[in-house]
Structures are given as C-alpha cells and as structure tokens.
Design an enzyme around this catalytic site. Sequence first.
Site, PDB file in Angstrom:
ATOM      1  N   CYS A  47       0.808  -1.228   0.000  1.00 35.98           N
ATOM      2  CA  CYS A  47       0.000   0.000   0.000  1.00 35.98           C
ATOM      3  C   CYS A  47       0.837   1.273   0.000  1.00 35.98           C
ATOM      4  O   CYS A  47       0.301   2.370  -0.210  1.00 35.98           O
ATOM      5  CB  CYS A  47      -0.943   0.001   1.193  1.00 35.98           C
ATOM      6  SG  CYS A  47      -2.113  -1.364   1.182  1.00 35.98           S
ATOM      7  N   CYS A  54     -13.635   1.030   6.802  1.00 36.83           N
ATOM      8  CA  CYS A  54     -12.640   0.304   6.027  1.00 36.83           C
ATOM      9  C   CYS A  54     -12.513   0.915   4.641  1.00 36.83           C
ATOM     10  O   CYS A  54     -13.524   1.239   4.006  1.00 36.83           O
ATOM     11  CB  CYS A  54     -13.038  -1.158   5.876  1.00 36.83           C
ATOM     12  SG  CYS A  54     -13.362  -2.013   7.440  1.00 36.83           S
ATOM     13  N   SER A  55     -11.289   1.070   4.156  1.00 34.99           N
ATOM     14  CA  SER A  55     -11.103   1.588   2.799  1.00 34.99           C
ATOM     15  C   SER A  55     -11.586   0.551   1.795  1.00 34.99           C
ATOM     16  O   SER A  55     -11.439  -0.649   2.003  1.00 34.99           O
ATOM     17  CB  SER A  55      -9.628   1.928   2.550  1.00 34.99           C
ATOM     18  OG  SER A  55      -8.815   0.788   2.742  1.00 34.99           O
ATOM     19  N   HIS A  89      -8.962   3.673  -2.385  1.00 29.85           N
ATOM     20  CA  HIS A  89      -7.607   3.163  -2.144  1.00 29.85           C
ATOM     21  C   HIS A  89      -7.138   2.235  -3.272  1.00 29.85           C
ATOM     22  O   HIS A  89      -6.995   1.032  -3.072  1.00 29.85           O
ATOM     23  CB  HIS A  89      -7.578   2.446  -0.791  1.00 29.85           C
ATOM     24  CG  HIS A  89      -6.242   1.955  -0.360  1.00 29.85           C
ATOM     25  ND1 HIS A  89      -5.045   2.510  -0.798  1.00 29.85           N
ATOM     26  CD2 HIS A  89      -5.893   0.934   0.491  1.00 29.85           C
ATOM     27  CE1 HIS A  89      -4.042   1.870  -0.247  1.00 29.85           C
ATOM     28  NE2 HIS A  89      -4.521   0.905   0.530  1.00 29.85           N
TER      29      HIS A  89
END
Length: 396
Positions: free
Chosen positions: A81, A214-215, A345
């Site tokens: 990430c 939560c992404s 994301h």
Amino acid sequence: MKAYIVGVGTTKFEKPGTREWQYWDMAREAGAAALDDAGVAYEQVEQVPVGYCFQASTAGQRAAYELGLTGVPVYNVSNNCATGATALMLARQFVEGGAGDCVLALGFEKMTRGALGGDAGQGDFAASPVARHYGVMAARHGFAETPPTAQIFGNAAREHMERYGTTAAQLAAVAAKNHRHSADNPDAQFQDLYSVDEILAAKPVHPPLTRLQCSPTSDGAAAALVVSERFVVRHGLHGKAVEIAAQAMTTDTEESFASGSCVDAVGKPMSRAAALAVYQKSGLGIEDVDVVELHDCFSVNELLTYEALGMCPDGESGKLVESGATTYGGRWVVNPSGGLISKGHPLGATGLAQAAELVRQLRGEAGPRQVDGARTGLAHNIGLGGAAVVTLLRRS
C-alpha cells in the site's frame, strides 16, 4: 539539490468495474493531467518510476507508453500500500542525486470488487510476505474467517481500546470526519455523509470495525512531476513549485514484532521512525504542519498515526479526533480529500494522490475543501510487509 513538485494529476477513484477502461487508460489520464498542470511536455521527462501492485511485470512501460514513446527509462515499483509514495520517493532521489531534472512519478491500480485477500491462512502460510505479521496476530488473537487485513487492524483497535480506553465511537468519529470531507471532493469514490451512529450500525467486518471504517477496493491513478530547482528556474515554474522539504522511508525492525502486539505489527513503530527522520531532516515538527494526508486504510490506523506523528501522546488519539482538532477549525485538517476510507484506495496510486491533494492545498487550489493559509503539508503512506513513507511538502 532540492526537488520540487510542479505538476499533479489524478483520476476519479471509482468502484472497480464502474468504467470500461484499462490501467493504461487511467495512467494516461493522470499522467497527462500532471504534465498539463506543469505545462511540460513528456519529451522533457528523463525518468519514470511507476507504481502498481496487481498488474503484470512491465505494466509500467505499457502505461507510460500512452504518454509517449521516447525511450525514457521506466522503473516498475511495488511496495504494497506504500507503492505510490515509494514511486514519489524514487523520483525525488533521481532529482536530488542528479540523475534527471524532470521525473514523472506515476501510480495506478485496476482492482477487483470485494475485500483484499491475503496469503495468511490460505495455501502456504510460510510463503506469504506478511506471514510474520499475521503470525503475531494469530499468536494473540487466533485467525478468523474475516479478511486478514481487516483482522489485523481490527485486532490492533481492540488492543488500543483495552490498553487506553479508546471507544468504538471514537473509531467511528474518524470515519465520519473523512466521509464528511470527501463530500467536497468530486474525485472521491464516495461523497455520502454518515453519522457516528450510522457508522457503528453498518455491517461488521471484524470487530470493532464496520464496513464504513474500512477503505474500499478502487480503480484509479495519480501522478506527480518532480523537477530540480534549475528546471524550475529555466522554465519559470515558481508559481507551480512545491518543495519536497524532507522525505523518509522506514521498514520493520524488531520493534514491530517483539511486543506481540498488532499495534506494532501494523506499522506504528515504522511510522514514528519515518516521521522523526523527516522532522530531523527538515528542522520542522508536527506543530509546523497545517494539513495532513495520512494512511487511514482502517479508522484505527488514523488514530495510531496521530500518535506516531507526534500529534498527541500514546493513548490520546481517540480524544484528539473527538475534540475536533483534526478537522476544519481545529489544529490540523487531516485527510481533507476524504482519505482512503472515503476517497478510495487504488494501492499504486494512493501515495501519489496524497501528494496531489497536498500540492493543491499548498497552492490554494483545493476549492471548497481548501485549508485556510496552508503552507506546509505532511503525507503518510504505509504498507504491510512493510514500508512507511513520510513526506513533508512546503510552499515558500
């Protein structure tokens, strides 16, 4: 040699499959926007680091070829990430090291719907690059059927609650803030507003985290054009230039694993070390920062990052967000873009999108989400496995 960002570009972040486009289409859109923002032709670009996680080898070339076939070196970057910020870091290093006066950092991701998978508990556990991190979790909390990344961050949240009295409502306040911020970001995946109660009542993912904390998985791309000071002068780009005042990457040390805590395994020690390195290099501290884009992959990680960046003492982050100190009218504005939770994301693009938001803020170009008087911005991008990148941007 100093390095400056003079052009940024992003696509809208979208639910996977929303548009019939390929990763090279989104990369072309973001890359062309960054070049156009700077008024620079692709033929002037000397190096191109390209970040992504889910496409095949040399996908960076396939994406960059959409901008031109100049024979420029292309470097494929993957760091979980933290991939986008890693591409930006390489661009800065190329410029500061004299390997180029004009470098385009590009990041993209074309993802699939649903929660991110993981190797832990599926197939050969030992082969997973994050097996050691999940092993810390399993030893203390066991291993459930929920998505592994949600598990390890959810368990970090439970530990923080047990240790410091952090409440579920404080975790939800992070998500409520970031969803509220994204309402003013047309490029965000979500623009819906939610109350703390609505976030708490949303579908559980891994206790105490609900879906709205939560992404999501996302399609999207982002780019930043990084140049030297002499390139700025030669091309009259002072009005566009935002200095990369300091930047640092850290990876896991024994501290990530020795405590047996998920709080450490998900990267809080890495984030703290990277932030301290940036403060030392720049001579600035968190008290000098106006606006922050940080890695809120889950609501708890925003709280952990407040503490890692020195915004509050350990254990006080729940109270900090509850106080309003991290939104408009407070001490800092954190994730004015909506953050990962609400902006989206797409892994390879995330760190570069953070930089793009900060550049727009420091130029005064952020429209209705503009932070008044913003002159200094901090970006924090982290990936399990692990890497933490902290970047301090300054507008003189």
